[in-house]
Design a protein around this motif. Sequence first.
Motif, mmCIF file in Angstrom:
data_model
loop_
_atom_site.group_PDB
_atom_site.id
_atom_site.type_symbol
_atom_site.label_atom_id
_atom_site.label_comp_id
_atom_site.label_asym_id
_atom_site.label_seq_id
_atom_site.Cartn_x
_atom_site.Cartn_y
_atom_site.Cartn_z
ATOM 1 N N PRO A 332 4.885 -13.010 -0.943
ATOM 2 C CA PRO A 332 3.654 -13.465 -0.529
ATOM 3 C C PRO A 332 2.750 -12.771 0.261
ATOM 4 O O PRO A 332 3.311 -12.752 1.528
ATOM 5 C CB PRO A 332 3.712 -14.942 -0.490
ATOM 6 C CG PRO A 332 5.108 -15.252 0.293
ATOM 7 C CD PRO A 332 6.086 -14.119 -0.427
ATOM 8 N N GLY A 333 1.661 -12.269 0.015
ATOM 9 C CA GLY A 333 0.965 -11.525 1.166
ATOM 10 C C GLY A 333 1.373 -10.216 1.398
ATOM 11 O O GLY A 333 0.583 -9.809 2.266
ATOM 12 N N VAL A 334 2.263 -9.511 0.834
ATOM 13 C CA VAL A 334 2.839 -8.117 1.183
ATOM 14 C C VAL A 334 2.594 -7.433 0.112
ATOM 15 O O VAL A 334 3.011 -7.691 -0.935
ATOM 16 C CB VAL A 334 4.433 -8.492 1.509
ATOM 17 C CG1 VAL A 334 4.790 -6.972 1.994
ATOM 18 C CG2 VAL A 334 4.681 -9.415 2.796
ATOM 19 N N TYR A 335 1.858 -6.280 0.361
ATOM 20 C CA TYR A 335 1.542 -5.232 -0.518
ATOM 21 C C TYR A 335 1.989 -3.761 0.111
ATOM 22 O O TYR A 335 2.330 -3.543 1.284
ATOM 23 C CB TYR A 335 0.103 -5.088 -0.727
ATOM 24 C CG TYR A 335 -0.584 -6.245 -1.286
ATOM 25 C CD1 TYR A 335 -1.073 -6.295 -2.397
ATOM 26 C CD2 TYR A 335 -0.948 -7.303 -0.276
ATOM 27 C CE1 TYR A 335 -1.652 -7.402 -3.156
ATOM 28 C CE2 TYR A 335 -1.484 -8.537 -1.051
ATOM 29 C CZ TYR A 335 -1.806 -8.351 -2.477
ATOM 30 O OH TYR A 335 -2.518 -9.557 -2.831
ATOM 31 N N GLN A 336 2.285 -3.002 -1.017
ATOM 32 C CA GLN A 336 3.154 -1.816 -0.716
ATOM 33 C C GLN A 336 2.173 -0.662 -0.965
ATOM 34 O O GLN A 336 1.555 -0.464 -2.099
ATOM 35 C CB GLN A 336 4.355 -1.518 -1.712
ATOM 36 C CG GLN A 336 5.310 -0.411 -1.472
ATOM 37 C CD GLN A 336 6.431 -0.327 -2.144
ATOM 38 O OE1 GLN A 336 6.685 -1.373 -2.910
ATOM 39 N NE2 GLN A 336 7.206 0.645 -2.415
ATOM 40 N N LEU A 337 1.933 0.432 -0.021
ATOM 41 C CA LEU A 337 1.471 1.661 -0.299
ATOM 42 C C LEU A 337 2.572 2.715 -0.530
ATOM 43 O O LEU A 337 3.325 3.086 0.228
ATOM 44 C CB LEU A 337 1.022 1.984 1.211
ATOM 45 C CG LEU A 337 -0.021 3.472 1.170
ATOM 46 C CD1 LEU A 337 -1.079 3.443 0.284
ATOM 47 C CD2 LEU A 337 -0.537 3.944 2.654
ATOM 48 N N THR A 338 2.398 3.147 -1.947
ATOM 49 C CA THR A 338 3.758 3.715 -2.576
ATOM 50 C C THR A 338 3.612 5.377 -2.552
ATOM 51 O O THR A 338 4.470 6.135 -2.819
ATOM 52 C CB THR A 338 3.561 3.220 -3.989
ATOM 53 O OG1 THR A 338 2.183 3.878 -4.721
ATOM 54 C CG2 THR A 338 3.688 1.943 -4.269
ATOM 55 N N ASP A 339 2.332 5.755 -1.724
ATOM 56 C CA ASP A 339 2.306 7.394 -1.771
ATOM 57 C C ASP A 339 1.421 7.700 -0.368
ATOM 58 O O ASP A 339 0.503 6.851 -0.002
ATOM 59 C CB ASP A 339 1.704 7.996 -2.913
ATOM 60 C CG ASP A 339 1.688 9.561 -2.971
ATOM 61 O OD1 ASP A 339 2.864 9.906 -2.144
ATOM 62 O OD2 ASP A 339 1.328 9.902 -3.936
ATOM 63 N N THR A 340 1.737 8.844 0.237
ATOM 64 C CA THR A 340 1.013 9.526 1.127
ATOM 65 C C THR A 340 -0.308 9.707 0.515
ATOM 66 O O THR A 340 -0.536 10.160 -0.310
ATOM 67 C CB THR A 340 1.478 10.720 1.763
ATOM 68 O OG1 THR A 340 2.876 10.368 2.087
ATOM 69 C CG2 THR A 340 0.760 11.056 3.007
#
Length: 424
Positions: A332-340
């Motif tokens: 919960p509350g955690v998002y992922q930046l998947t690319d530079t």
Amino acid sequence: MSFVNPTYLWSFLGLLLPIAIHLWNKSEGRTIKVGSIRLLKESQTSKSSWLQFREFFLLILRLLLVSLICLILAAPVSISKRSNLEVAYAVEPSLLKLKSFRTLVDSINDDNEVYLLAEDFPAYTEEETELNFEKKHFENPQYWQLAQQFSKLHSDSLVIFTKGRLTGIKGKRPEISQKVNWILIDSTKSTNEIIEVTSFKDSLELLQFEITQNLGKFSKQRIAAKDSTKFHFPANTLRTELDTIHVQFYDDLELKNQVEYLKVSFTALGKYLKRPFVFSEFNQDNLDEHSFDNHGVLVWLSEKELPKFSNRRLIFRPNIYAEKLIKKTQKPGVYQLTDTLHRKNILEYHLAENLLQLLELHPKIASEIAEIDTRNFDRELLAPNFKIDSKNSYLAKFDWVPWLWLAFLVVFIIERIVSKLREQ
């Protein structure tokens, strides 16, 4: 009767153990030489016969205990074939709050089976004047999820009385074997309600939800704080204070322009939302467990373990298979930046719009809308797909194990009492 674990029937060989113990106790004792046995023979009375009967009764009880354990391990079940009902009725529980509709359901219940359209389909009873279900359990049932369980009602056809709320349609349209007649009780009414009030320094932003002719839409209105007395705010109206949004960065990867791209995107988002953003950065020199403020958003551009942070977090975890630039994780509350980040994917994936989900400006809106959303679904779209493999009968299974445990407990208590009397 059949057994779930028939292999355990071999455990009945354990009956030989109590018998062997009983016979062992009956073996001849030591021979003691005495002068005369005349007085001993005369002392044999009916009491000794009673003792022998009690020994035999105790043996029977212990054999019965071992037999019950063997049966419990084998798990006996009775399977019988029963015919389906011709028709069964299911009612969305919230409709029973209408007295006129409740009278109709009571008349149907005189000659037919009536169930509640809720989990496990509890039977409806006229004596139940007040519903004791939790609000989430019956207020907004998930129609298609419940439709997949209609086979539990064992009926060739069903009549469903429902409001047909939009919030109850989720997932893929199911396929069921029963013929279902969905009867919509349309209680749609025009609604224009303030569901959230956001406070700024000298003004208020009103978020309204409006339903007109089964169409719902949102609208925002900005008013001066002094004019709030002219508006009616329901008791359950959400109140938030979002003036300045804090964004904190920690970057030890030192990838080119990543922080700058994110700051520009957040700034553009702030202009759209009319809310200023405040940025702060941390490095290895000033990083400790008390560095981060638990308000706002934390952008974590590092391979180090994520610190404890109670608000939203954006972590950099490259994933070449991801379909989105910013992906929500299971935490919960955690998002992922998947690319530079670079100019191409910023424009292609609309980075600023993706960052909007991190802010979670209206976290409780969904539950508020569910309570006031009275829109109905079209009857034809509500009905699941009919699958032509209807069965006129079903197999009913009765599990004997709970009753065997009860019998074991009763016999065990009797065995202990008889054994205690024997010792005395």
